[in-house]
Scaffold this motif. Structure first.
Motif, short mmCIF file in Angstrom:
data_model
loop_
_atom_site.label_atom_id
_atom_site.label_comp_id
_atom_site.label_asym_id
_atom_site.label_seq_id
_atom_site.Cartn_x
_atom_site.Cartn_y
_atom_site.Cartn_z
N GLY A 23 49.31 15.77 32.93
CA GLY A 23 48.21 15.71 34.06
C GLY A 23 48.11 14.93 35.02
O GLY A 23 47.65 15.07 36.38
N ILE A 24 48.56 13.73 34.96
CA ILE A 24 49.11 13.27 35.68
C ILE A 24 50.28 13.74 37.26
O ILE A 24 49.58 13.66 38.62
N GLU A 399 39.94 20.42 25.66
CA GLU A 399 41.62 21.07 24.95
C GLU A 399 42.48 22.27 25.70
O GLU A 399 43.88 22.03 25.63
N ILE A 400 41.09 23.14 26.24
CA ILE A 400 41.81 24.35 27.06
C ILE A 400 42.16 24.19 28.00
O ILE A 400 42.87 24.47 28.69
N PHE A 401 41.06 23.94 28.67
CA PHE A 401 41.19 23.63 30.60
C PHE A 401 42.36 23.07 30.30
O PHE A 401 42.03 23.29 31.94
N GLN A 402 42.45 22.09 29.35
CA GLN A 402 43.66 21.22 30.71
C GLN A 402 44.79 21.81 30.23
O GLN A 402 45.78 21.16 31.57
N ARG A 403 45.02 23.27 29.92
CA ARG A 403 46.50 23.42 30.18
C ARG A 403 46.79 24.06 31.18
O ARG A 403 47.68 24.71 32.17
N PHE A 404 45.60 25.11 32.13
CA PHE A 404 44.94 25.66 33.12
C PHE A 404 45.40 24.85 34.17
O PHE A 404 46.06 26.49 35.37
N PRO A 405 45.31 24.10 34.87
CA PRO A 405 46.30 23.18 36.52
C PRO A 405 47.28 23.71 36.20
O PRO A 405 48.02 24.10 37.04
N ARG A 406 47.86 23.65 35.24
CA ARG A 406 49.72 23.45 35.12
C ARG A 406 50.09 25.20 35.55
O ARG A 406 50.24 26.12 36.20
N VAL A 407 49.13 26.43 35.30
CA VAL A 407 49.09 27.89 34.69
C VAL A 407 49.04 27.71 36.46
O VAL A 407 49.98 29.00 37.06
N ASP A 440 44.91 32.32 24.23
CA ASP A 440 45.01 33.78 25.69
C ASP A 440 44.31 34.35 26.36
O ASP A 440 45.03 34.59 26.43
N PRO A 441 42.87 34.68 25.62
CA PRO A 441 42.31 35.75 26.42
C PRO A 441 41.73 35.07 27.64
O PRO A 441 41.68 35.37 28.82
N LEU A 442 41.38 33.91 27.24
CA LEU A 442 41.31 32.73 28.45
C LEU A 442 42.23 33.03 29.69
O LEU A 442 42.18 33.67 30.90
N LEU A 443 43.76 32.44 29.16
CA LEU A 443 44.83 32.35 30.19
C LEU A 443 45.04 34.11 30.62
O LEU A 443 45.57 34.23 32.79
N HIS A 444 44.70 35.17 30.09
CA HIS A 444 44.81 36.08 30.53
C HIS A 444 44.03 36.70 31.45
O HIS A 444 44.28 37.12 33.40
N ASN A 470 39.87 29.92 45.04
CA ASN A 470 38.97 28.77 44.22
C ASN A 470 38.82 29.71 43.14
O ASN A 470 38.70 30.80 43.30
N LEU A 471 39.47 28.73 42.40
CA LEU A 471 38.84 29.40 40.48
C LEU A 471 38.04 28.10 39.90
O LEU A 471 38.47 27.44 40.03
N TRP A 472 37.09 29.01 39.23
CA TRP A 472 36.42 28.38 38.61
C TRP A 472 36.24 28.53 36.93
O TRP A 472 36.43 29.73 36.65
N LEU A 473 36.51 26.83 36.46
CA LEU A 473 36.01 27.27 34.93
C LEU A 473 35.08 26.77 34.46
O LEU A 473 35.24 25.50 34.74
N ASN A 474 34.54 26.78 33.97
CA ASN A 474 33.21 26.08 33.33
C ASN A 474 32.23 26.66 31.97
O ASN A 474 32.54 28.03 31.89
#
Length: 737
Positions: A23-24, A399-407, A440-444, A470-474
């Motif tokens: 995250g940092i 808990e899911i959203f935090q993996r997507f900044p790296r993706v 996995d569904p959100l990742l795809h 821009n990409l939004w996760l809400n």
């Protein structure tokens, strides 16, 4: 202490630290990195290295030591942070994460050796230090000046320490080797002298080879601080008696170190301290141990009194347990529980709900007011227990959203795009079992949005858009469900291209002109793809069908809103939990069905003058067209004579439909029992439950029923009133499924 439990604690803490580190690194601005961020990165590698050293994990210790050296030079200003170095640190993060996972899987850590990564680390470590930028140099000087008044007792390099270590008697039996702590200390400094003192050593058959009978007095030199030294022994502190003091101030603590020692042991400790140089030649320090030797002669003074008598002039490590105690008190607010135990508890509560319903039914039939009142009180308590237990399984979707900044960072750079991720509603909660299956569904969907949805910078600029996409996760709650949106400001879905491909594959007729909602759903068909070429990310026509199947297994739905040139939104609707829900019982013929209570808006009486023109019809509900679905006809159940029938107005998203039933029974705590594979193809049934009578009732899939009713009503209107059907179809496209 259980070694396996300690290992699991280490793995969990390492994963948490790595999550913080990632995250940092994703949030840090290389041009404006502050000292706190760099220190936090250093502490991550340092803490993992120290804990791994206690377990003898040399592969993890070796690699984290290299990463720690790099971060140490970075925070000291010998290296300058840039995008390339951030990328290298992310690779280090990934490598440590792989080793942690391999350790959890009992795999061979040596097989993960990454020579290229180590070579990149060595290249940075061997590079000459750059001159710090003027603003960075002034900032470092200001920080040093600010920190100087707060650290008057800062320890000089290679400070001598006296370590009095009396490990617990079960330390060996629990799988921890005291020598491993000494080996790790040797990596942080130098051990100059060790004195082993026997503690009540038994003779003959009373001797147990698995019991620790020794205490160690150690003269140690290092430039690390007191907190770091105390952290070395974190795993054995509760079962052991450990003291750490600067050598020059250790003498006044001799009585404390020997408080629980026999006279012979205390004398051996005193001699060891004298050889270390911790004691002078005056007898005042030597006599300090006399009151503690004979426990029968005089009761041992309280610890508070002893600390008051021997209070040092400067802060020492005997203040550290207080700090550690404060930390433990803070951590005690949270209790980690194995997921399997919680699932078992919820299953038992589900059985309790069923048994309570049966008892309540018998009480009502007995017509005994006191018995009915007692069962109602029990039912109320069961409902509170149920709500409290289910809340334990609710976790934040962050808990899911935090993996997507790296993706987003990695994929956008691979494709040469500049994309900004916006996360909203990360604190929204849902069942943990669903969180684990949503990743996995959100990742795809996210990867497809980056690859296909958002255009490259030149194309965006040619269309008058900013170069940065821009990409939004809400995430948010709506009508008792959770809604997760993945939206982008890209080019949108190509309706004509999707329609042509669907007709080519025979999914839609050549004469059909379906609404956008139907056309866009074709992308979830197996093997469906409109890509001209295959990339590393997509284009093979696989993935979206798996996404839809995974969401449907969670009793959810996927909706798509897209506008050419403006972007696309994927909207996932899911139930909050898959365990126990509040239900609404209805009778249809001789059968009983359950509707999720959060989907029920109201109940009204079916008008007797309503013309019957097939399975589907509609009524005017306060100026709103409400499609009706007669459940008896829909499920082909034998009709029964009824004086009146009722309409249950159900809502899902923005859509409503009226479900015609024969009788209303009211609210019912519903324990969801999954259907077998034989019934997996049923679209209108989402599960089953057991009633108080022992009978089985089916749980209706409200979203599927509403969609079915609305679709059939549109088809009917298309033949009778095409203009009205077109208006409703366009409204459906923008308002919901």
């Amino acid at each position: 202490m259980d070694l396996e439990l300690a290992m699991q604690t280490f793995l969990e803490e390492a994963r948490e630290l790595l999550g913080d580190m990632e995250g940092i690194l994703l949030d840090i601005d290389p041009a404006r990195a502050d000292g706190e961020q760099l220190n936090a990165l250093f502490r991550t590698m340092h803490t993992i290295k120290g804990s791994a050293g206690l377990f003898g994990l040399d592969d993890i210790v070796g690699f984290t030591h290299q990463a720690e050296n790099l971060l140490d030079q970075l925070r000291d200003g010998q290296l300058r942070l840039d995008d390339e170095l951030v990328g290298l640190l992310l690779r280090c993060h990934d490598h440590v994460k792989l080793m942690i996972q391999a350790l959890d899987d009992k795999a061979d850590l040596a097989s993960l050796h990454d020579a290229a990564l180590l070579e990149s680390l060595q290249a940075y470590l061997a590079a000459p230090p750059p001159a710090p930028a003027p603003e960075l140099a002034s900032a470092m000087e200001a920080q040093q000046e600010q920190e100087a008044p707060d650290a008057p007792d800062a320890l000089p390099p290679q400070e001598p320490w006296l370590l009095s270590l009396r490990f617990g008697p079960d330390v060996l039996r629990n799988g921890l080797d005291p020598s491993s702590f000494l080996r790790y200390l040797a990596t942080l400094g130098s051990i100059e002298q060790i004195e082993a003192v026997s503690c009540n050593l038994p003779i003959g058959e009373d001797f147990d080879a698995e019991t620790n009978y020794l205490r160690l007095e150690v003269l140690y030199r290092s430039d690390i601080d007191e907190q770091t030294l105390n952290e070395v022994f974190e795993f054995v502190r509760e079962d052991s008696e450990l003291h750490i003091w600067p050598l020059g101030r250790a003498g006044v603590h001799l009585a404390e170190a020997c408080a629980h020692a026999t006279p012979a042991e205390a004398e051996a400790v005193r001699l060891a301290w004298r050889r270390f140089g911790a004691l002078g030649d005056d007898e005042t320090e030597v006599q300090a141990i006399e009151p503690a030797q004979p426990p029968a002669a005089e009761p041992e003074p309280p610890r508070e009194a002893a600390e008051a008598i021997h209070e040092p002039a400067h802060p020492t490590t005997d203040t550290m347990p207080a700090a550690g105690e404060s930390r433990r008190q803070h951590e005690s607010k949270f209790l980690k529980v194995e997921a399997g135990k919680l699932d078992s508890l919820i299953n038992l509560i589900g059985e309790l709900v069923i048994a309570g319903a049966a008892a309540n039914l018998l009480a009502r039939r007995s017509q005994q007011p006191q018995l009915v009142e007692s069962t109602l009180a029990i039912a109320n308590l069961i409902e509170q227990i149920r709500a409290g237990t289910l809340s334990m399984r609710m976790v934040q979707i962050g808990e899911i959203f935090q993996r997507f900044p790296r993706v987003v960072r990695d994929v956008s750079r691979e494709l040469g795009k500049d994309i900004q991720l916006h996360i909203v509603g990360a604190e929204t909660e849902l069942d943990k079992s669903m969180v684990e299956k949503l990743g996995d569904p959100l990742l795809h969907i996210v990867r497809n949005a980056i690859d296909h949805g958002i255009e490259s910078p030149p194309i965006r600029q040619a269309h008058g858009k900013p170069a940065t996409g821009n990409l939004w996760l809400n995430a948010y709650h709506e009508s008792g469900s959770i809604v997760i949106e993945v939206a982008d400001d890209g080019g949108g879905l190509d309706r004509q291209r999707i329609l042509a491909k669907a007709r080519e594959r025979g999914l839609l007729g050549h004469e059909d002109e379906p609404p956008d909602s139907v056309v866009f759903q074709q992308i979830f068909e197996a093997g469906f793809s409109t890509a001209d070429h295959v990339t590393n990310l997509s284009g093979r026509g696989v993935g979206m069908d798996v996404v839809k199947r995974g969401i449907e297994q969670l009793h959810g739905t996927i909706e798509i809103d897209s506008e050419t040139g403006r972007g696309t939104t994927f909207r996932l609707r899911l139930p909050l939990t898959l365990a126990i829900i509040d239900g609404f019982l209805v009778d249809v013929g001789h059968s009983t069905f359950v509707l999720p209570l959060e989907a029920v808006v109201e109940c009204i009486e079916l008008p007797t003058d309503l013309p019957e023109n097939g399975v589907h019809d509609c009524i005017n509900l306060r100026g709103e067209l409400l499609p009706l679905l007669h459940l008896g006809r829909f499920f082909e159940l034998p009709p029964i004579a009824a004086a009146r029938r009722n309409i249950v107005v159900a809502q899902y998203g923005e859509r409503k439909a009226g479900l015609v039933v024969d009788a209303l029974q009211g609210e019912f705590q519903t324990v969801i029992k999954p259907l077998g594979t034989l019934f997996s193809a049923l679209k209108a049934i989402s599960g089953s439950t057991i009633l108080g009578t022992g009978e089985v009732a089916l749980i209706l899939d409200v979203p599927a029923l509403i969609q079915h009713a609305c679709r059939k009503e549109l088809e009917r209107l298309a033949h009778t009133m095409p203009a009205t059907a077109d208006i409703l179809a366009n409204g459906a496209r923008h308002d919901g499924p």
